[in-house]
Design an enzyme around this catalytic site. Sequence first.
Site, short mmCIF file in Angstrom:
data_model
loop_
_atom_site.label_atom_id
_atom_site.label_comp_id
_atom_site.label_asym_id
_atom_site.label_seq_id
_atom_site.Cartn_x
_atom_site.Cartn_y
_atom_site.Cartn_z
CD GLU A 94 -3.12 -1.18 2.01
OE1 GLU A 94 -3.45 -0.11 2.53
OE2 GLU A 94 -3.69 -2.26 2.26
C1 LIG Z 1 2.60 -9.78 0.42
C2 LIG Z 1 2.33 -8.71 -0.58
C3 LIG Z 1 1.02 -8.39 -0.91
C4 LIG Z 1 0.75 -7.43 -1.88
N1 LIG Z 1 -0.55 -7.16 -2.23
C5 LIG Z 1 -0.79 -6.36 -3.30
C6 LIG Z 1 -2.12 -6.22 -3.82
O1 LIG Z 1 -3.09 -6.77 -3.28
N2 LIG Z 1 -2.30 -5.47 -4.92
C7 LIG Z 1 -1.28 -4.83 -5.55
O2 LIG Z 1 -1.52 -4.17 -6.57
N3 LIG Z 1 -0.01 -4.92 -5.08
C8 LIG Z 1 0.25 -5.68 -3.98
N4 LIG Z 1 1.53 -5.82 -3.51
C9 LIG Z 1 2.61 -5.08 -4.16
C10 LIG Z 1 3.13 -3.94 -3.28
O3 LIG Z 1 2.19 -2.91 -3.24
C11 LIG Z 1 4.49 -3.52 -3.87
O4 LIG Z 1 5.40 -4.52 -3.49
C12 LIG Z 1 4.93 -2.15 -3.40
O5 LIG Z 1 4.15 -1.15 -3.97
C13 LIG Z 1 6.39 -1.85 -3.76
O6 LIG Z 1 6.69 -2.16 -5.06
P1 LIG Z 1 7.96 -3.10 -5.38
O7 LIG Z 1 7.92 -4.25 -4.45
O8 LIG Z 1 7.95 -3.38 -6.84
O9 LIG Z 1 9.20 -2.23 -4.99
P2 LIG Z 1 9.97 -1.14 -5.89
O10 LIG Z 1 9.01 -0.11 -6.36
O11 LIG Z 1 10.81 -1.84 -6.89
O12 LIG Z 1 10.90 -0.47 -4.79
C14 LIG Z 1 12.11 -1.08 -4.34
C15 LIG Z 1 12.75 -0.18 -3.28
O13 LIG Z 1 13.09 1.08 -3.89
C16 LIG Z 1 12.45 2.14 -3.18
N5 LIG Z 1 12.05 3.15 -4.18
C17 LIG Z 1 11.35 2.96 -5.32
N6 LIG Z 1 11.16 4.13 -5.95
C18 LIG Z 1 11.77 5.07 -5.21
C19 LIG Z 1 11.93 6.49 -5.32
N7 LIG Z 1 11.38 7.19 -6.33
N8 LIG Z 1 12.61 7.14 -4.36
C20 LIG Z 1 13.13 6.47 -3.30
N9 LIG Z 1 13.00 5.15 -3.13
C21 LIG Z 1 12.34 4.46 -4.07
C22 LIG Z 1 11.27 1.51 -2.50
O14 LIG Z 1 10.84 2.24 -1.37
C23 LIG Z 1 11.83 0.15 -2.12
O15 LIG Z 1 12.56 0.23 -0.94
C24 LIG Z 1 1.82 -6.75 -2.52
C25 LIG Z 1 3.13 -7.06 -2.16
C26 LIG Z 1 3.39 -8.02 -1.22
C27 LIG Z 1 4.82 -8.33 -0.90
#
Ligand SMILES: Cc1cc2nc3c(=O)[nH]c(=O)nc-3n(C[C@H](O)[C@H](O)[C@H](O)COP(=O)(O)OP(=O)(O)OC[C@H]3O[C@@H](n4cnc5c(N)ncnc54)[C@H](O)[C@@H]3O)c2cc1C
Length: 581
Positions: free
Chosen positions: A391
């Site tokens: 979220e």
């Molecule tokens: C158990 C679980 C349930 C989930 N449920 C849902 C769901 O129901 N529906 C759904 O749509 N998604 C869901 N998600 C996805 C979740 O919302 C994403 O994992 C989350 O938004 C982060 O995206 P990412 O994991 O691709 O990380 P990334 O976006 O790749 O980020 C990686 C790291 O880089 C940092 N970062 C990225 N961009 C920047 C920036 N501009 N500046 C500084 N730091 C940055 C982030 O904070 C993080 O630490 C779920 C994930 C998990 C693990």
Amino acid sequence: MVDKQTASFMRSLCMGRIEEDIILPFPALTTSEKETLEGVITTLSQMLGPHEGDFRSWDRKGEFPPEFVNELKEAGLFSFVIPEEHGGLAFGSKAYSRALQEVARYDASVAVTVGAHSSIGMRGLLLFGTEAQRSRYYPKLATGEMIAAFCLTEPGSGSDAASIKTTAVREGDSWVLNGSKIWITNGGMADFFTVFAKTGDPKERKGVSAFIVTRDMPGVTSGPHEDKMGIRASSTTTVSFDNVRVPAENLLGDEGKGFKVAMAILNSGRTGLGGGSVGGMKKLISLATAQANQRVQFGKPIRDFGLVKQKVGQMIIDCYAAEATVTMVAELVDAGYEDYQVEAAISKVFASEALNRTADEALQIAAGNGFMCEFPYERLVRDSRINRIFEGTNEILRLFIALTAMNDAGQSLREIAKSLEGVFNDPIKGFGVISEYAMRRAAMATGIGREGTTFTRLDPALKAAQGVFEDSTRDLAAATDRILRKHGRAIIDKQFATKRLADIMIDLFVLACVLSRVDGAIRKGGANAAARELDIANAFAGQVRRRVRNTVSEIDDNQDEWVKALADHAFERERYSWDTL
Ligand SMILES: Cc1cc2nc3c(=O)[nH]c(=O)nc-3n(C[C@H](O)[C@H](O)[C@H](O)COP(=O)(O)OP(=O)(O)OC[C@H]3O[C@@H](n4cnc5c(N)ncnc54)[C@H](O)[C@@H]3O)c2cc1C
């Protein structure tokens, strides 16, 4: 009179103004909400209580048995936010958040399953659905015949939600959806999906639209359950769309406005995650205090040792502050405020981090026992970790919190610059704006003589903590000003500075909520009855003062460039470069 369309406590605070009417008095549940919640609490203890032992084995197995999911449906746990006329409990945000708190005291996987349904899965329907869409889906969503999921994330698109690749192309009276979503909570058992897809040029970052997709539409499939670190029994899967024909009437909100729909859903649903975090903390506090009372070392129960007291005292402060903040944000939603995104983001960041601290320290108090799977601590640590990630990661939310404030302050500075131009054409108007700004700056600097720069309605017993808040508000305004002047437009790439501002804002909003809550407790039962709560206010205010002073001093005196250089050095080599060999 506060204008609920535009008022925001934090946005005003960043401009040096304390809008106390927004956060005082501390909100309370209505009598009918209390009665319904008491019913829910009884149902939960009858239904979830007997499963206490099962939650551990379902965590190991990585899923709930279907019969248990049916029990959740029968108990009405999917009906929390659905209007009564469609078979739901019609909970507002405060009651919903309080209900999820109660669910989370039993098990985080259950809270995530129920929360993903009501907080995000079907919230788009609640906020943007047409009457026809609502009457069609609400009854099935209320009984759990349809469980809901929110489908935004894709392999190449996490935090950068605007970069999704799933497409929806209009063909006659349908949209044809193609693409794949990952990590979708409830993905394996949902029948109702809120799906985000590009309806404009797929190469552009705009043109996202939201759709209601149901599992019975040919081409919808979900993958196997992911094997996860925590909340293991909740269902997390891929969800794919292969030439899925979605009727045109299933568009949710306006075409091309899907990004707005997604953000509104996440903002409005935040009190669910916050409530769940508070429930987790309350459970951990019960476990840790019982453990500290029972465990004897050096001839004494370990509760007698200062270092154990320090951990438990901090857990209490964190839990009370998180609960105050989540409740306040829920009230902003219930009271009809429209601009509460910054406050909601703050509540998510604070509550999720407070839960992580609490889980970690509870495990430390249980020590060796804490590390053993026989006890619940390690599961609670694993379960708590996700809240900082989904979220919206806490990093992205910190950027959002601070950049919103700086945007406002930047606008104000621009207005000053503009009015200077106007001085020659329209001296009275021009000087009006300048003197308004100058007076506010002066009032912020001295803290006196200007309406709106102090609290006027807090109980005198809170004088010291109130003083900390007002001093720190001046620090916040000065910090915003300094950071903006130092970096100007380049602030967008200055994340070390941005995070500092966000941290100050988080502390100040949470402190404001604590002040409001303790003030409410004093009004209800008197200062003596609220003595422990006054301790919390004073202790938390002291912590805030120290953190804010430290953070402000770091704006000009920091090690940022060295730290960045070290990170870049490591990225180039993809390893740690030194050894003593
Ligand atoms: C158990 C679980 C349930 C989930 N449920 C849902 C769901 O129901 N529906 C759904 O749509 N998604 C869901 N998600 C996805 C979740 O919302 C994403 O994992 C989350 O938004 C982060 O995206 P990412 O994991 O691709 O990380 P990334 O976006 O790749 O980020 C990686 C790291 O880089 C940092 N970062 C990225 N961009 C920047 C920036 N501009 N500046 C500084 N730091 C940055 C982030 O904070 C993080 O630490 C779920 C994930 C998990 C693990």
